[in-house]
Design an enzyme around this catalytic site. Structure first.
Site, short mmCIF file in Angstrom:
data_model
loop_
_atom_site.label_atom_id
_atom_site.label_comp_id
_atom_site.label_asym_id
_atom_site.label_seq_id
_atom_site.Cartn_x
_atom_site.Cartn_y
_atom_site.Cartn_z
N ASN A 3 -10.68 -2.94 -6.47
CA ASN A 3 -9.81 -1.98 -7.17
C ASN A 3 -10.31 -1.60 -8.56
OD1 ASN A 3 -6.66 -3.20 -5.73
ND2 ASN A 3 -7.92 -1.44 -5.12
N ASP A 36 0.83 -1.20 0.00
CA ASP A 36 0.00 0.00 0.00
C ASP A 36 0.87 1.25 0.00
OD1 ASP A 36 -2.27 1.53 0.03
OD2 ASP A 36 -2.82 1.11 2.11
C1 FPP Z 1 -1.81 0.08 -3.36
O1 FPP Z 1 -1.38 1.42 -3.38
C2 FPP Z 1 -1.37 -0.63 -4.56
C3 FPP Z 1 -2.18 -1.20 -5.50
C4 FPP Z 1 -3.64 -1.17 -5.39
C5 FPP Z 1 -1.64 -1.86 -6.72
C6 FPP Z 1 -0.38 -2.66 -6.52
C7 FPP Z 1 0.21 -2.95 -7.84
C8 FPP Z 1 1.53 -3.10 -8.10
C9 FPP Z 1 2.59 -3.01 -7.08
C10 FPP Z 1 2.00 -3.28 -9.50
C11 FPP Z 1 1.46 -4.43 -10.30
C12 FPP Z 1 1.43 -5.77 -9.70
C13 FPP Z 1 2.42 -6.69 -9.62
C14 FPP Z 1 2.14 -8.05 -9.07
C15 FPP Z 1 3.80 -6.44 -10.02
P1 FPP Z 1 -2.45 2.60 -3.55
O2 FPP Z 1 -2.57 2.91 -5.00
O3 FPP Z 1 -3.73 2.20 -2.88
O4 FPP Z 1 -1.73 3.74 -2.79
P2 FPP Z 1 -2.40 4.95 -1.99
O5 FPP Z 1 -3.15 4.34 -0.85
O6 FPP Z 1 -1.21 5.74 -1.55
O7 FPP Z 1 -3.27 5.69 -2.96
#
Ligand code: FPP
Length: 236
Positions: A65, A17
């Site tokens: 998501n 996250d």
């Molecule tokens: C959470 O941060 C992250 C996600 C919902 C997506 C995670 C995806 C990756 C790391 C890349 C693709 C996947 C792989 C397996 C390589 P957020 O966007 O919720 O952050 P925030 O809370 O700061 O907005």
């Protein structure tokens, strides 16, 4: 080295996250945070493998998501596709790769790669790398309940045979160890529909570090925090 590591044999769940906040702090688009997050995913996976982690489960994309803006969803799916291509390179290693979640709404090319990677690595004995994509813990339990109901209706499963093991056999993580601890980055302290059944006795470890900044040292710190906990499983 692996045998001596404090992480040897552990099953670890990770809620990655903070990608969006990492990008915002730098005046970059949110997708830049996901891109850096995908690099960290690669590095931590390699490290976990090196130090003898038994199973690692990443929450890459939740069932919820999809409600993000389309360009962000597309960018995450592009990164996931690139990650799948890199996973083929793990062929030389002994990892078993398992995808958790309903893959039917994913891009057909991704589904093909997922099926192939899972199939090709299914008999491997090294670290299990679980990647949760379009995953939700409630949805996973609903799926198990539906399977059980149809087997009971078909007469292939007795109602009296429905026990905890019967449910576990119908989870995506069938046959795997339950997570010893679940780590969430970025300071948020929630489970967010991740591994609801499997986390019943998991320790929860939280760090303020944003996922794109997360390092091998931070992973070691999480393992140390877990090792300092007193797990009683309901006993005294
Ligand atoms: C959470 O941060 C992250 C996600 C919902 C997506 C995670 C995806 C990756 C790391 C890349 C693709 C996947 C792989 C397996 C390589 P957020 O966007 O919720 O952050 P925030 O809370 O700061 O907005």
């Amino acid at each position: 080295m692996a045998e001596n590591s404090a992480a040897a044999g552990l099953s670890v769940g990770i809620i990655m996250d903070g990608n969006g906040r990492w990008a915002k702090k730098r005046g970059l688009p949110r997708t830049a945070g996901h891109k850096k997050g995908a690099d960290v995913f690669d590095d931590i996976t390699r490290y976990a493998n090196e130090i003898g982690v038994r199973a690692i489960t990443y929450y890459a994309f939740s069932s919820e998501n999809w409600s993000r803006p389309k360009d962000e969803v597309d960018a995450i799916m592009d990164l996931f596709g690139q990650s799948l291509k890199r996973l083929y390179k793990y062929r030389g290693e002994n990892n078993r790769v398992v995808f958790l979640g309903d893959r039917t709404p994913l891009r057909p090319a991704h589904q093909d790669m997922m099926n192939e990677i899972e199939h090709d690595t299914s008999t491997r004995t090294g670290m299990i790398l679980n990647i949760a994509v379009n995953y939700g813990g409630r949805q996973e339990l609903l799926r198990a309940a539906r399977q059980i109901a149809s087997e009971v209706a078909a007469g292939t499963l007795a109602e009296t045979a429905i026990d905890e093991a019967a449910i576990e056999e119908r989870l995506y993580t069938k046959g795997q160890p339950m997570p010893d601890f679940i780590l969430r980055t970025s300071g948020e302290q929630r489970i967010s529909n991740f591994l609801l059944w499997q986390s019943a006795y998991s320790e929860l470890v939280f760090t303020d570090v944003l996922w794109p900044d997360f390092t091998r040292n931070d992973f070691d710190a999480a393992v140390r925090e877990f090792r300092g906990r007193d797990r009683r499983y309901g006993g005294v």
